[in-house]
Design an enzyme around this catalytic site. Structure first.
Site, PDB file in Angstrom:
ATOM      1  CB  CYS A 413      33.162 -16.731 -35.214  1.00 49.70           C
ATOM      2  SG  CYS A 413      33.364 -15.390 -34.026  1.00 49.70           S
ATOM      3  CB  CYS A 416      35.092 -17.073 -32.103  1.00 45.20           C
ATOM      4  SG  CYS A 416      33.500 -16.232 -32.059  1.00 45.20           S
ATOM      5  CG  ASP A 417      37.037 -20.185 -33.728  1.00 49.83           C
ATOM      6  OD1 ASP A 417      36.935 -20.139 -32.497  1.00 49.83           O
ATOM      7  OD2 ASP A 417      36.177 -20.672 -34.477  1.00 49.83           O
TER       8      ASP A 417
END
Length: 657
Positions: A413, A416-417
């Site tokens: 992701c 996300c990261d």
């Protein structure tokens, strides 16, 4: 009187209320909070490092809040948005989201990454027990009294020496130079082993007494109404702003801002958005239960809700579209809007028409009984029909080092990261739309992005592929695969003097990757800080094994009948990526979700399965009206039912009767 008492109780509760989960706005606020609970309350602090665009973060958020409610008063729960507070995420080495860190006495005791409810609960209980065990103080007077009973030969100087040794071993948060915590426990353990009994402890930290608004008002009124001498004396420790230095002025400003922020926190209300419109168990089976909260599931929810079926949507708040950090450009009518925003709007629309939501994961379906049963981790839902729209999960490379370093630089992701690797060198593996989108997202913040693809052309759409090829921060390695992901130990020295578990596995973070040419077999090593895997998805249909038939030509995909969404089991319908092995687009998923809702509505009508609760109420009312003993056409007079009493009525009304 009862209503007044209940109102008074509710007002009192509001006065004492504090947000269950505190959202940190600044690094300074975080440091003050840590200092307060290290020196004043002794409570452990549990920190959730998250991002709004992170699907797993959204999935674990309601569980985090529910746990905070369960252990209220025993631990402090806070959330840190890593997009807004880069300094904190960098300070504590956050490399994957969500990451939970557990602090006690200002020291990090434990941490883990991922949306694991069992880990979260276990670590929370462990640190609460540790905090309660360490919440002790051994006063010097108690130690003197103890030696007086156990060993009278000890002089005051000897006892002072023992006490000082205990104090010196307490390394952090001990400005009063006291014998406290685990060191005091260990001293008592040694003394008990030697003399048969140990000295008596006292509680170091006592529970806080919440201050009500009324008390605050009284305090302010008292300060304002007191005589001038008392007021001047009470404020003598504050600097005279006319004569203050620049440093004193800044310190006073910071103090007042801190007090203002604390007052705001006291008045904050909890964000209950995750719990609003939640499903409540009923005595009657649901007519439609939708499993999945992506475009297919939410589209089905909108159509079913508009048809008056009051659908229940069972899904954790995450999915492929939730993880899109770039704008959704191929959905008609939507422009300059991201995936999470699209899902949020769909959810709001479904709620507006009467859909309810259960934030949980389905683990099984029992279709052998009617109504059917949908089993989740925490509930059992009886339902007449089921729409499956669970989408798909990310595929992994299955190479050496990948599994060990998930959360340590290996991710699926980018939204996300990705921001965690600001200014770093990263790899993206894949050649489809997802890989292109991830590369573009990462190129915004990373120093360089290298796309690894096993072929010489991309499968992605021409628009995305062209953007990636022309981007100055993105390079491409064709006909290449990753053979191994390399890592280095994550240094985490302990400063609290506790023993280190030498048998514990060494945590690693990504430091590089071994690349292999698919034609020549030549291997090269590159230095990178993260590897983002975007090589497709597999339908999330494992809970349907043994329930419905699967497509024999496409493993994992549910087999539907003709052009409909019907499955091999009457009453179960499939839509979106679980049944579509060809297109797999958000818009086609939304269309098939609408079709599934229409198919379900038609099937319920054919089976004669309506709103059983409303039908039962109508039949009950009809029975009551039929059995009340009145002749047909006879009018009902309420005053006859009351025995003809008219006392206490207005005279005009009584005369008319």
């Amino acid at each position: 009187m009862l209503r007044f008492a209940l109102l008074l109780l509710s007002m009192t509760a509001l006065a004492y209320a504090r947000p269950i989960v505190r959202h940190i706005r600044s690094t300074h606020e975080f440091d003050r909070l840590m200092k307060k609970h290290s020196t004043q309350t002794g409570l452990p602090v549990i920190v959730d490092f998250y991002s709004d665009g992170c699907g797993p973060c959204r999935m674990i958020a309601p569980i985090f809040k529910k746990l905070a409610q369960e252990v209220e008063g025993k631990a402090v729960f806070v959330k840190v948005d890593t997009n807004a507070l880069h300094e904190l995420s960098s300070r504590y080495g956050v490399r994957s989201l969500p990451t939970f860190k557990f602090f006690l006495g200002g020291r990090k005791v434990q941490e883990f990454s991922g949306a694991g409810e069992q880990q979260l609960r276990q670590f929370t209980q462990d640190i609460i027990q540790k905090a309660e065990w360490e919440n002790v103080i051994l006063p010097l007077d108690n130690l003197v009294s103890y030696y007086g009973q156990q060993d009278a030969s000890k002089t005051d100087k000897d006892i002072q020496k023992v006490y000082k040794k205990c104090v010196d071993q307490v390394k952090d948060n001990n400005p009063e130079k006291l014998c406290v915590g685990a060191v005091a426990r260990n001293l008592a353990k040694s003394l008990k082993k030697k003399y048969g009994s140990g000295p008596e402890f006292e509680k170091r930290f006592l529970p806080e007494e919440p201050s009500t608004n009324e008390q605050s008002s009284d305090k302010q009124a008292g300060e304002g109404s007191g005589d001038s001498k008392k007021t001047n004396k009470g404020n003598s420790d504050k600097p005279n702003l006319h004569l203050a230095t620049k440093e004193e002025l800044l310190a006073e400003l910071e103090s007042r801002l801190d007090a203002e922020r604390d007052a705001q926190v006291e008045e904050e209300e909890d964000d209950n958005a995750e719990f609003e419109h939640g499903w409540e168990p009923s005595e009657w089976p649901e007519r439609v239960t939708i499993i999945g909260g992506g475009p297919a599931g939410l589209s089905a929810a909108i159509y079913a809700a508009r048809a008056g079926l009051k659908p229940v949507v069972v899904a954790p708040p995450m999915g492929q579209l939730q993880g899109k950090g770039v704008d959704v450009e191929n959905y008609p009518g939507l422009f300059n809007v991201t995936g999470p925003a699209v899902v949020s709007l769909m959810r709001q629309q479904a709620i507006a028409y009467g859909a309810s939501f259960e934030a949980d994961v389905v683990v099984g379906i029992d279709a052998s009984v009617r109504p059917m049963k949908v089993k989740t981790n925490s509930s059992l839902i009886e339902t007449h029909s089921i729409i499956v729209a669970t989408g798909a999960e990310s595929n992994w490379l299955n190479v050496k080092g990948e599994y060990e370093m998930r959360g340590g630089g290996v991710s699926s992701c980018a939204t996300c990261d990705g921001h965690i690797y600001r200014g770093k060198h990263v790899l993206v593996v894949g050649g489809g739309d997802t890989a292109m989108e991830d590369a573009l997202v990462l190129a915004r913040t990373s120093e360089s992005v290298t796309v690894i693809h096993r072929r010489d052309t991309f499968r992605a759409s021409n628009v995305l592929a062209q953007r990636v090829s022309e981007h100055p921060s993105i390079s491409i390695k064709w006909n290449t695969v990753i053979a191994e992901i390399l890592g280095k130990p994550l240094s985490s020295p302990t400063s609290d003097g506790e023993n280190v578990d030498l048998d514990a596995p060494v945590e690693k973070v990504v430091s590089g990757a071994v690349l292999k040419d698919v034609y020549t077999g030549e291997e090269t090593t590159v230095d990178v800080d993260a590897v983002f895997v975007a090589i497709g998805h597999t339908p999330t249909t494992s809970f349907l094994e043994g329930v419905v038939e699967f497509n024999p030509e496409h493993a994992g995909y549910v087999l539907t009948q003709g052009t409909s969404t019907k499955t091999s089991v009457p009453g179960i319908f499939a839509c979106g990526d679980v049944a579509d092995s060809i297109y797999r687009q958000a818009i086609t998923s939304a269309g098939s979700g609408a079709a599934a809702a229409l198919d379900a509505e038609r099937w319920l009508s054919e089976e004669g399965l309506g709103n059983e609760e409303s039908e039962f109420e109508a039949e009950l009312l009809a029975d009551i009206m039929a059995n009340d003993g009145r002749r047909s056409g006879e009018e009902y007079n309420v005053y006859e039912e009351a025995g003809g009493r008219v006392s206490g009525m207005k005279e005009s009304t009584g005369s008319e009767l």
